[in-house]
Design a protein around this motif. Sequence first.
Motif, short mmCIF file in Angstrom:
data_model
loop_
_atom_site.label_atom_id
_atom_site.label_comp_id
_atom_site.label_asym_id
_atom_site.label_seq_id
_atom_site.Cartn_x
_atom_site.Cartn_y
_atom_site.Cartn_z
N HIS A 68 38.04 52.43 55.17
CA HIS A 68 38.50 51.55 54.10
C HIS A 68 38.22 50.08 54.42
O HIS A 68 38.38 49.21 53.57
N ASP A 69 37.80 49.82 55.65
CA ASP A 69 37.60 48.45 56.12
C ASP A 69 36.13 48.07 55.98
O ASP A 69 35.29 48.49 56.78
N LEU A 70 35.81 47.25 54.99
CA LEU A 70 34.41 46.92 54.75
C LEU A 70 33.81 46.01 55.81
O LEU A 70 32.59 45.98 55.98
N SER A 71 34.65 45.28 56.55
CA SER A 71 34.11 44.48 57.65
C SER A 71 33.57 45.39 58.74
O SER A 71 32.55 45.09 59.38
N VAL A 72 34.23 46.52 58.95
CA VAL A 72 33.75 47.52 59.91
C VAL A 72 32.45 48.15 59.39
O VAL A 72 31.50 48.33 60.15
N TYR B 188 35.35 47.21 41.37
CA TYR B 188 36.13 47.77 42.48
C TYR B 188 35.49 47.40 43.82
O TYR B 188 36.19 47.05 44.78
N THR B 189 34.16 47.46 43.90
CA THR B 189 33.46 47.08 45.13
C THR B 189 33.72 45.62 45.45
O THR B 189 33.96 45.27 46.60
N GLN B 190 33.67 44.76 44.43
CA GLN B 190 33.93 43.34 44.64
C GLN B 190 35.34 43.12 45.15
O GLN B 190 35.58 42.28 46.03
N GLU B 191 36.30 43.88 44.62
CA GLU B 191 37.68 43.74 45.08
C GLU B 191 37.81 44.14 46.56
O GLU B 191 38.55 43.51 47.32
N LEU B 192 37.09 45.18 46.96
CA LEU B 192 37.10 45.58 48.37
C LEU B 192 36.54 44.49 49.27
O LEU B 192 37.08 44.19 50.34
N ILE B 193 35.45 43.88 48.82
CA ILE B 193 34.82 42.81 49.59
C ILE B 193 35.74 41.60 49.66
O ILE B 193 35.89 40.97 50.72
N ASP B 194 36.38 41.26 48.56
CA ASP B 194 37.29 40.11 48.53
C ASP B 194 38.49 40.32 49.46
O ASP B 194 39.10 39.34 49.91
N ALA B 195 38.82 41.57 49.72
CA ALA B 195 40.00 41.86 50.53
C ALA B 195 39.72 41.74 52.03
O ALA B 195 40.65 41.82 52.84
N ILE B 196 38.47 41.54 52.42
CA ILE B 196 38.14 41.43 53.85
C ILE B 196 38.78 40.16 54.42
O ILE B 196 38.58 39.09 53.88
#
Length: 204
Positions: A159-163, A196-204
């Motif tokens: 769930h961690d896009l930075s990883v 949804y992808t953008q929201e995941l990226i913004d949450a990093i």
Amino acid sequence: KAILGAAPVSSGRIEFLTKQPFSFKAGQAVQRRQIASVAQMVFQDPYSSLNPRMTVRDILAEPLEAMKLTGSKAETDQRVIEIAQRCHLDINHLRRFPHAFSGGQRQRISIARALVANPTFLVADESVAALDVSIQAEILNLLKELKDELGLTILFISHDLSVIANLCDHVCVMRYGELIEQGSVRKIFLSPQERYTQELIDAI
């Protein structure tokens, strides 16, 4: 689980493009032994995924013995030592039990167990989520090192896009079990098409 033959395939087809390609589809009996010879799993929790009653040596030897990949105890021990060293484990500690190791060391043991039978495909399911950030970096660096040295394909679930950005080449974004977007790391992170992808990226 479906890819590893541990859950039924409801539709479609799964193919393993190995030296001897094979595939299975919905309704077809799965040869678990055949899949296990090319694909293995690293689980999220390094504490519950190791048998506390077995030494590290026996944990690493078990896949070799179960699949009859070595012909003698000496050959098994040699392979165990080789994979332990490759995963940066102290071979003087192979007779210890899992409780004697830290979370990061236990995850190294889990990775070594998954790789001891020489698979070409590894599924890593949230395999650093339970670790401290500094230890996460060590395990990610180990996976990158192993990927390059052994020519592995790794399906890394997180769930961690930075990883994801740190480790992966190609990204598939899922929501509620549906694949909604996929592409290279550069494409997904620089020009996501789905909100949804953008929201995941913004949450990093």
